[in-house]
Design a protein around this motif. Structure first.
Motif, PDB file in Angstrom:
ATOM      1  N   ILE A 225      19.083  36.416  -3.173  1.00 20.67           N
ATOM      2  CA  ILE A 225      18.430  36.014  -1.929  1.00 20.67           C
ATOM      3  C   ILE A 225      19.156  36.555  -0.690  1.00 20.67           C
ATOM      4  N   HIS A 226      20.467  36.569  -0.721  1.00 20.34           N
ATOM      5  CA  HIS A 226      21.204  37.109   0.434  1.00 20.34           C
ATOM      6  C   HIS A 226      20.912  38.596   0.627  1.00 20.34           C
ATOM      7  N   ALA A 227      20.927  39.341  -0.453  1.00 25.69           N
ATOM      8  CA  ALA A 227      20.635  40.775  -0.350  1.00 25.69           C
ATOM      9  C   ALA A 227      19.216  41.000   0.170  1.00 25.69           C
ATOM     10  N   LEU A 228      18.316  40.117  -0.200  1.00 24.83           N
ATOM     11  CA  LEU A 228      16.930  40.235   0.224  1.00 24.83           C
ATOM     12  C   LEU A 228      16.736  39.879   1.697  1.00 24.83           C
ATOM     13  N   LEU A 229      17.432  38.854   2.191  1.00 26.37           N
ATOM     14  CA  LEU A 229      17.135  38.316   3.519  1.00 26.37           C
ATOM     15  C   LEU A 229      18.160  38.603   4.623  1.00 26.37           C
ATOM     16  N   ASP A 230      19.406  38.768   4.287  1.00 27.88           N
ATOM     17  CA  ASP A 230      20.447  38.869   5.323  1.00 27.88           C
ATOM     18  C   ASP A 230      20.138  39.923   6.384  1.00 27.88           C
ATOM     19  N   GLY A 231      19.796  41.114   5.991  1.00 36.22           N
ATOM     20  CA  GLY A 231      19.520  42.184   6.950  1.00 36.22           C
ATOM     21  C   GLY A 231      18.292  41.893   7.806  1.00 36.22           C
ATOM     22  N   LYS A 232      17.276  41.314   7.198  1.00 37.57           N
ATOM     23  CA  LYS A 232      16.052  40.984   7.938  1.00 37.57           C
ATOM     24  C   LYS A 232      16.326  39.905   8.985  1.00 37.57           C
ATOM     25  N   LEU A 233      17.057  38.878   8.585  1.00 33.92           N
ATOM     26  CA  LEU A 233      17.361  37.791   9.520  1.00 33.92           C
ATOM     27  C   LEU A 233      18.260  38.274  10.656  1.00 33.92           C
ATOM     28  N   LEU A 234      19.198  39.143  10.353  1.00 32.50           N
ATOM     29  CA  LEU A 234      20.046  39.710  11.396  1.00 32.50           C
ATOM     30  C   LEU A 234      19.211  40.546  12.362  1.00 32.50           C
ATOM     31  N   SER A 235      18.251  41.280  11.850  1.00 36.32           N
ATOM     32  CA  SER A 235      17.360  42.071  12.687  1.00 36.32           C
ATOM     33  C   SER A 235      16.539  41.179  13.628  1.00 36.32           C
ATOM     34  N   ILE A 236      16.071  40.045  13.115  1.00 39.69           N
ATOM     35  CA  ILE A 236      15.320  39.093  13.934  1.00 39.69           C
ATOM     36  C   ILE A 236      16.214  38.527  15.041  1.00 39.69           C
ATOM     37  N   GLN A 237      17.436  38.155  14.678  1.00 41.81           N
ATOM     38  CA  GLN A 237      18.376  37.625  15.669  1.00 41.81           C
ATOM     39  C   GLN A 237      18.681  38.676  16.734  1.00 41.81           C
ATOM     40  N   ASP A 238      18.920  39.905  16.316  1.00 39.19           N
ATOM     41  CA  ASP A 238      19.204  40.980  17.274  1.00 39.19           C
ATOM     42  C   ASP A 238      18.041  41.179  18.243  1.00 39.19           C
ATOM     43  N   ALA A 239      16.810  41.121  17.724  1.00 44.34           N
ATOM     44  CA  ALA A 239      15.634  41.293  18.578  1.00 44.34           C
ATOM     45  C   ALA A 239      15.533  40.161  19.597  1.00 44.34           C
ATOM     46  N   MET A 240      15.782  38.936  19.165  1.00 42.82           N
ATOM     47  CA  MET A 240      15.744  37.801  20.084  1.00 42.82           C
ATOM     48  C   MET A 240      16.808  37.947  21.167  1.00 42.82           C
ATOM     49  N   GLU A 241      18.015  38.301  20.759  1.00 44.28           N
ATOM     50  CA  GLU A 241      19.100  38.449  21.728  1.00 44.28           C
ATOM     51  C   GLU A 241      18.826  39.599  22.692  1.00 44.28           C
ATOM     52  N   ASP A 242      18.265  40.683  22.205  1.00 43.79           N
ATOM     53  CA  ASP A 242      17.919  41.802  23.098  1.00 43.79           C
ATOM     54  C   ASP A 242      16.902  41.359  24.140  1.00 43.79           C
ATOM     55  N   ARG A 243      15.908  40.567  23.745  1.00 38.98           N
ATOM     56  CA  ARG A 243      14.916  40.071  24.703  1.00 38.98           C
ATOM     57  C   ARG A 243      15.551  39.123  25.706  1.00 38.98           C
ATOM     58  N   MET A 244      16.479  38.287  25.247  1.00 40.20           N
ATOM     59  CA  MET A 244      17.142  37.340  26.144  1.00 40.20           C
ATOM     60  C   MET A 244      17.993  38.064  27.189  1.00 40.20           C
ATOM     61  N   LYS A 245      18.469  39.255  26.848  1.00 43.60           N
ATOM     62  CA  LYS A 245      19.247  40.049  27.802  1.00 43.60           C
ATOM     63  C   LYS A 245      18.380  40.596  28.931  1.00 43.60           C
ATOM     64  N   GLU A 246      17.065  40.665  28.702  1.00 42.67           N
ATOM     65  CA  GLU A 246      16.146  41.237  29.692  1.00 42.67           C
ATOM     66  C   GLU A 246      15.852  40.286  30.852  1.00 42.67           C
ATOM     67  N   TYR A 247      16.084  38.991  30.657  1.00 40.53           N
ATOM     68  CA  TYR A 247      15.769  37.996  31.681  1.00 40.53           C
ATOM     69  C   TYR A 247      17.056  37.469  32.302  1.00 40.53           C
ATOM     70  N   THR A 248      17.012  37.296  33.623  1.00 44.12           N
ATOM     71  CA  THR A 248      18.191  36.826  34.341  1.00 44.12           C
ATOM     72  C   THR A 248      17.828  35.630  35.215  1.00 44.12           C
ATOM     73  N   LEU A 249      18.861  35.041  35.806  1.00 49.80           N
ATOM     74  CA  LEU A 249      18.626  33.946  36.745  1.00 49.80           C
ATOM     75  C   LEU A 249      17.874  34.423  37.982  1.00 49.80           C
ATOM     76  N   GLU A 250      17.985  35.693  38.281  1.00 49.45           N
ATOM     77  CA  GLU A 250      17.219  36.242  39.398  1.00 49.45           C
ATOM     78  C   GLU A 250      15.713  36.114  39.117  1.00 49.45           C
ATOM     79  N   ASP A 251      15.313  36.273  37.866  1.00 51.25           N
ATOM     80  CA  ASP A 251      13.915  36.089  37.495  1.00 51.25           C
ATOM     81  C   ASP A 251      13.461  34.653  37.757  1.00 51.25           C
ATOM     82  N   ILE A 252      14.342  33.707  37.482  1.00 51.38           N
ATOM     83  CA  ILE A 252      14.004  32.300  37.743  1.00 51.38           C
ATOM     84  C   ILE A 252      13.863  32.069  39.247  1.00 51.38           C
ATOM     85  N   ARG A 253      14.830  32.569  40.026  1.00 53.43           N
ATOM     86  CA  ARG A 253      14.745  32.392  41.471  1.00 53.43           C
ATOM     87  C   ARG A 253      13.457  33.014  42.020  1.00 53.43           C
ATOM     88  N   ASN A 254      13.148  34.217  41.595  1.00 44.58           N
ATOM     89  CA  ASN A 254      11.917  34.878  42.061  1.00 44.58           C
ATOM     90  C   ASN A 254      10.677  34.097  41.640  1.00 44.58           C
TER      91      ASN A 254
END
Length: 144
Positions: A107-136
């Motif tokens: 199961i680890h060999a099957l899922l670890d890379g996929k789950l890491l890819s999902i986490q990386d995608a989420m974190e990359d999207r979170m980097k796109e938004y800043t507090l300046e976006d909230i203020r605006n």
């Protein structure tokens, strides 16, 4: 999976600090009233944000200062400050899958890379938004 409310509460805190900074003193009680939660929860999150170097909190009479320009604080910075990920992994895997089962053994060999890819995608999207976006956004919705 659900990200805790600490993240959205932290974003709410920053929105209030920015919006009310020239209007009134923003304290944990004030924030608790806006967020409709217990001031102890607010103080705990303020402590996490302070420890991460994102804010400075004046004890006693209160007051909160954002330490960097809004454009330099990303949603990921805030998320990491208030929802630290255990061992760097967003997904917690169940412990000790059975080595006697062909699925459990692989199961680890099957899922670890996929789950890491999902986490990386989420974190990359979170980097796109800043507090300046909230203020605006606040300026667009409710004005200055």
């Amino acid at each position: 999976m659900q990200i805790s409310s600490r993240f959205t509460v932290a974003l709410h805190i920053f929105a209030c600090v920015e919006y009310f900074k020239d209007k009134c003193k923003v304290t944990s009680d004030f924030l608790a009233s806006s967020i409709n939660t217990n001031p102890v929860i607010i103080r705990r999150i303020l402590g996490q944000l302070s420890k991460a170097g994102l804010i400075k909190v004046a004890r006693g009479t209160g007051g909160i200062e954002i330490t960097r320009p809004l454009r330099d604080i990303t949603f990921l910075d805030i998320y990491k400050a208030v929802d630290p990920i255990e061992e760097g992994s967003l997904f917690h895997f169940h412990e000790n899958p059975s080595p006697d089962c062909p699925v459990g053994r692989n199961i680890h060999a099957l899922l670890d890379g996929k789950l890491l890819s999902i986490q990386d995608a989420m974190e990359d999207r979170m980097k796109e938004y800043t507090l300046e976006d909230i203020r605006n956004g606040i300026e667009e919705i409710i004005g200055k």
